[in-house]
Design an enzyme around this catalytic site. Structure first.
Site, PDB file in Angstrom:
ATOM      1  N   LYS A 119       0.808  -1.222   0.000  1.00  0.00           N
ATOM      2  CA  LYS A 119       0.000   0.000   0.000  1.00  0.00           C
ATOM      3  C   LYS A 119       0.844   1.277   0.000  1.00  0.00           C
ATOM      4  O   LYS A 119       0.420   2.315  -0.489  1.00  0.00           O
ATOM      5  CB  LYS A 119      -0.966  -0.015   1.176  1.00  0.00           C
ATOM      6  CG  LYS A 119      -2.088  -1.036   0.974  1.00  0.00           C
ATOM      7  CD  LYS A 119      -3.323  -0.667   1.755  1.00  0.00           C
ATOM      8  CE  LYS A 119      -4.492  -1.553   1.346  1.00  0.00           C
ATOM      9  NZ  LYS A 119      -4.328  -2.931   1.861  1.00  0.00           N
ATOM     10  N   GLU A 174      -9.671   6.889   3.498  1.00  0.00           N
ATOM     11  CA  GLU A 174     -10.525   5.904   4.146  1.00  0.00           C
ATOM     12  C   GLU A 174      -9.668   4.705   4.527  1.00  0.00           C
ATOM     13  O   GLU A 174      -8.616   4.477   3.935  1.00  0.00           O
ATOM     14  CB  GLU A 174     -11.601   5.439   3.151  1.00  0.00           C
ATOM     15  CG  GLU A 174     -11.151   4.374   2.139  1.00  0.00           C
ATOM     16  CD  GLU A 174     -10.074   4.836   1.149  1.00  0.00           C
ATOM     17  OE1 GLU A 174      -9.935   6.059   0.960  1.00  0.00           O
ATOM     18  OE2 GLU A 174      -9.372   3.969   0.573  1.00  0.00           O
ATOM     19  N   SER A 230       1.531  -9.791  -1.132  1.00  0.00           N
ATOM     20  CA  SER A 230       1.192  -8.378  -0.950  1.00  0.00           C
ATOM     21  C   SER A 230       1.574  -7.817   0.418  1.00  0.00           C
ATOM     22  O   SER A 230       1.765  -6.619   0.549  1.00  0.00           O
ATOM     23  CB  SER A 230      -0.301  -8.177  -1.187  1.00  0.00           C
ATOM     24  OG  SER A 230      -1.063  -9.047  -0.374  1.00  0.00           O
TER      25      SER A 230
END
Ligand SMILES: *Cc1c(COP(=O)(O)O)cnc(C)c1O
Length: 411
Positions: free
Chosen positions: A102, A124, A393
């Protein structure tokens, strides 16, 4: 009910088109008051793309702060479980700063916000991972950070809430709707409408209205660009298949996109199958959903007969989203990528087996892809000699409480 025309063939370089569409998917389904803000963002992004100083700054942060490039590891003991002479490589996004992919997107958008002169950042978060990545980047770049998070998620993810606060962010509790990610996004959009002048909405996945799906894809594509070069150096050929888990779709599109122009490479997205495929018990939007509009874009989504968004369920909070990025919907309908599901038990097994065979504890999200590949191997469905890449990930530290509970272990 929305109908879509099957797009005849996948056209890699063309998408999104000028209206922000991927075939029939994507677009900007937002209130009039946000149209100008999205246009401003798009113009600024186009300019940044051509700005060598911006690209150099991003490159420098990715290397020196995020810790890129991440390794591409051959995992021999795990591979041995998949079939004869099958070689699986893991793209180690778990080794990036903050423990997941991310940060690639958060850093890109953070620098873009700075370039646009916007000092107030809103975002968010569901599980809290995007909130932590955003708070991290804001601390680094000296930007004011406000994170919207559902009340239910705040209770479930108290450790991440504490992390965000330590990083200097303000966490705002959302108590509308189901009080989870979907509602946090609605609230962040509401904030943006009101404070559009000085505020940048740092969106966390490859979904939302145009131009977000493309911006997030571009910032995450560093994963696939590195992986393509690394596999060529190590194996001298492209992989047969690439696997990635799908929440909103950002880590998957990040590794898929730089291979999408090579039709011999199969792209396989693994969605969360939850506890069962009954409506409300999983988060498999592409496998079990149908097209509709959510959070500003047309895409596959989980909805009832009359168009109500369904609840979702998954052992991994990061996959627990009823929609998916529009480019994946396009890749599904054109047949460029295929989408499957792995349930909670399969993911748990993937996590355990990778931990025991390779000394890598993966995030529960990534474990869905691992569990799926493992099952395919066990069923003899992976051809001998296959060369595979799986996008790892994130790392599993954040999930230890959940995993212990699922295994009936008291910590
Ligand atoms: C958030 C998250 C995901 C899911 O988000 P995508 O946008 O689909 O990538 C997957 N893995 C990890 C580790 C995450 O934190």
């Amino acid at each position: 009910m929305q109908k879509t025309v099957k797009t005849s063939s996948y056209q890699h370089a063309l998408y999104p088109d000028q209206r922000g569409r991927f075939g029939d998917f994507g677009g900007k389904f937002v209130p009039e008051s946000l149209m100008a803000a999205l246009d401003e963002l798009e113009t600024a992004y186009e300019a940044a793309l051509k700005d060598e100083a911006f690209q150099a700054e991003l490159h420098d942060e990715l290397i020196n702060y995020v810790g890129r490039e991440t390794p591409l590891n051959y995992v021999p003991r795990f591979s041995a479980l998949l079939g004869k002479e099958v070689k699986l490589y893991l793209k180690r996004e778990d080794l990036a700063h903050t423990g997941a992919h991310k940060i690639n997107n958060a850093m890109g958008q953070g620098l873009l916000a700075k370039r646009m002169g916007k000092q107030r950042i809103i975002a968010e978060t569901g599980a809290g991972q995007h909130g932590v990545a955003t708070a991290t980047v804001c601390a680094k770049l000296g930007l004011h950070c406000i994170i919207y998070m559902g009340e239910v998620d705040i209770q479930r993810q108290s450790l991440n809430v504490f992390r965000m606060k330590l990083l200097g962010a303000e966490v705002r509790s959302v108590d509308t709707g189901g009080k989870t990610l979907k509602d946090a996004i609605n609230e962040a959009i509401r904030d943006w409408v009101t404070n559009v002048e000085d505020t940048f909405y740092l969106f966390g996945t490859a979904a939302g209205p145009a131009p977000y799906p493309r911006i997030v894809r571009d910032f995450q594509s560093v994963i696939g660009r590195e992986a393509r070069q690394q596999i060529m150096e190590k194996e001298g050929r492209l992989p047969d298949s690439i696997y990635a888990c799908i929440g909103g779709g950002s880590n998957a599109i990040g590794i898929f996109y730089p291979f999408a122009d090579a039709p011999e490479v199969k792209l396989i997205g693994v969605e969360a199958g939850g506890t069962s495929m009954e409506p409300g018990h999983h988060a498999s939007s592409l496998v079990a959903g149908r097209p509709g509009v959510l959070h500003g874009a047309m895409s596959y989504l989980l909805q009832s007969e009359d168009g109500q968004i369904l609840d979702t369920q998954s052992i991994s909070a990061g996959l627990d989203y009823p929609g998916v990025g529009p480019e994946h919907s396009y890749m599904k309908d054109t047949g460029r990528a295929s989408y499957v599901t792995a349930n909670d038990a399969t993911a748990l097994k993937g996590l355990q087996v990778l931990s025991e065979t390779e000394g890598i504890i993966p995030a529960l999200e990534s474990a869905h892809a691992l569990g799926y590949v493992l099952e395919q191997g066990e069923q003899g469905k992976i051809p001998d000699g296959s060369l595979l890449i799986l996008n790892l990930s994130g790392r599993g530290d954040k999930d230890m409480g959940t995993v212990a509970k699922a295994l009936n272990v008291k910590l």
